[in-house]
Scaffold this motif. Sequence first.
Motif, PDB file in Angstrom:
ATOM      1  N   ASP A  23       1.084  -1.318  -0.121  1.00  0.00           N
ATOM      2  CA  ASP A  23      -0.147  -0.144   0.044  1.00  0.00           C
ATOM      3  C   ASP A  23       0.871   0.773   0.114  1.00  0.00           C
ATOM      4  O   ASP A  23       0.226   2.172  -0.223  1.00  0.00           O
ATOM      5  N   ARG A  24       1.890   1.004  -0.278  1.00  0.00           N
ATOM      6  CA  ARG A  24       3.464   1.998   0.066  1.00  0.00           C
ATOM      7  C   ARG A  24       3.301   2.978  -1.206  1.00  0.00           C
ATOM      8  O   ARG A  24       3.430   2.215  -2.092  1.00  0.00           O
ATOM      9  N   THR A  43      -0.121  -4.784  -8.833  1.00  0.00           N
ATOM     10  CA  THR A  43      -0.009  -3.162  -8.593  1.00  0.00           C
ATOM     11  C   THR A  43       0.370  -2.511  -7.049  1.00  0.00           C
ATOM     12  O   THR A  43       0.689  -3.360  -6.157  1.00  0.00           O
ATOM     13  N   GLY A  44      -0.630  -1.630  -6.588  1.00  0.00           N
ATOM     14  CA  GLY A  44      -0.075  -1.453  -5.029  1.00  0.00           C
ATOM     15  C   GLY A  44      -0.907   0.238  -5.043  1.00  0.00           C
ATOM     16  O   GLY A  44      -2.049   0.695  -6.120  1.00  0.00           O
ATOM     17  N   GLY A  45      -1.072   1.123  -4.305  1.00  0.00           N
ATOM     18  CA  GLY A  45       1.057   1.564  -4.041  1.00  0.00           C
ATOM     19  C   GLY A  45       1.441   1.919  -4.779  1.00  0.00           C
ATOM     20  O   GLY A  45       1.169   1.222  -5.966  1.00  0.00           O
ATOM     21  N   GLU A  46       2.233   1.506  -4.964  1.00  0.00           N
ATOM     22  CA  GLU A  46       3.916   0.872  -5.865  1.00  0.00           C
ATOM     23  C   GLU A  46       4.732  -0.209  -5.686  1.00  0.00           C
ATOM     24  O   GLU A  46       4.818  -0.185  -4.719  1.00  0.00           O
ATOM     25  N   ALA A  76      -4.398   1.644  -1.622  1.00  0.00           N
ATOM     26  CA  ALA A  76      -4.496   0.453  -0.008  1.00  0.00           C
ATOM     27  C   ALA A  76      -5.712  -0.627  -1.078  1.00  0.00           C
ATOM     28  O   ALA A  76      -5.385  -1.740  -0.950  1.00  0.00           O
ATOM     29  N   ILE A  77      -6.720  -0.589  -1.964  1.00  0.00           N
ATOM     30  CA  ILE A  77      -6.976  -1.706  -2.985  1.00  0.00           C
ATOM     31  C   ILE A  77      -6.437  -1.979  -3.738  1.00  0.00           C
ATOM     32  O   ILE A  77      -5.952  -2.981  -3.774  1.00  0.00           O
ATOM     33  N   GLY A  78      -5.082  -1.184  -4.559  1.00  0.00           N
ATOM     34  CA  GLY A  78      -4.776  -1.848  -5.808  1.00  0.00           C
ATOM     35  C   GLY A  78      -5.714  -1.012  -7.206  1.00  0.00           C
ATOM     36  O   GLY A  78      -6.487  -1.677  -6.591  1.00  0.00           O
ATOM     37  N   GLY A  79      -4.434  -0.502  -6.924  1.00  0.00           N
ATOM     38  CA  GLY A  79      -5.818   0.140  -8.555  1.00  0.00           C
ATOM     39  C   GLY A  79      -5.196  -0.212  -9.607  1.00  0.00           C
ATOM     40  O   GLY A  79      -4.467  -0.621  -9.980  1.00  0.00           O
TER      41      GLY A  79
END
Length: 332
Positions: free
Chosen positions: A23-24, A71-74, A329-332
């Motif tokens: 999530d970072r 994905t993320g975050g990064e 925090a979900i992941g885009g």
Amino acid sequence: MQVQPLEDRYGRVASDLRVSLTDRCNLRCSYCMPAEGLDWLPGDEVLSDDEVVRLVRIGVERLGIKEIRFTGGEPLVRRGLVDIVRQVRALDPALELSITTNALGLARTAGALAEAGLNRINVSLDTVRADTFNTITRRDRLDDVVAGLAAAEAAGLGPIKVNAVLLRDVNDDQASELLRWCIDRGYELRFIEQMPLDAQHGWSRDGMITADEIFTRLERDFELTPAVEPRGSAPAELFLVDGGPATVGVIASVTRPFCGDCDRVRLTADGQVRNCLFARSESDLRAALRGGATDAELADRWVVAMRGKAAGHGIDDPTFLQPDRPMSAIGG
Ligand code: SAM
């Protein structure tokens, strides 16, 4: 092994898995995160590399997952990324493997990612002006993104897609400039409508730039004609630019939702299955996994989680409630 499709009550079958690896993030895009960042997930709540690979394997072997996007975050800040890609690639040579990234540091890792079996990348870039980039992301890193894109191309991670969000009075006057820049480099640009997924709850229906406004701006400089190929479950509506072969996509999640064709399912960095970006509930695979569940039991939980998928995200309903987790925090 018998495959149990991830089918929901409306007959949609998910075969495209978005896996958030953290999530970072090292940017602070204003439409996603506050300047000070967020309370990151504690390390022990994040799935380990082995746990990620195990859940992905269950998705591929038992549940008909054909395409995986990290994905993320990064995702590039996840230390084990290259090794995760390598292990997931070993599951099935036919899997479509990609990452969605801001490209910071990609210049260093693009070669290793390609060698590990990654097929391609999506890079998020909302402007090619350094001052606007700093305003949106709150970081002075445009040059790193541009270098990352070039390295990805050199490593063969194409076709390279660029995702852009337009913000009113920030970069909405730069749509054509960004498109020209991408066309000149052979990148496929897609504009994404801003969605109510920011941690600060700053989104408003009146404030967002709609697909119609994006077309109006682009059509001042380019001739757009619908691409003939059927869209299928792809979120982007594709248009030929000045007769082609260059294209531009518009992902109108808010004003022209495409939920009826959705084939996506998400796994968060802490091991929760989300059947929709806008879902109000999640299914906890991590607790089951750490509690000793078998692959078959985890697959069953996942199947049940998909049955509850709503018909649509309902952003336009008066009763719409933004999900508790923001996009990062979900992941885009
Ligand atoms: N850090 C990676 C990146 O920059 O691509 C992956 C995660 S990021 C959350 C994934 C995508 O979500 C980016 O293209 C970003 O622009 C987009 N995004 C974030 N918040 C959004 C919002 N509120 N509406 C629309 N897109 C958003």
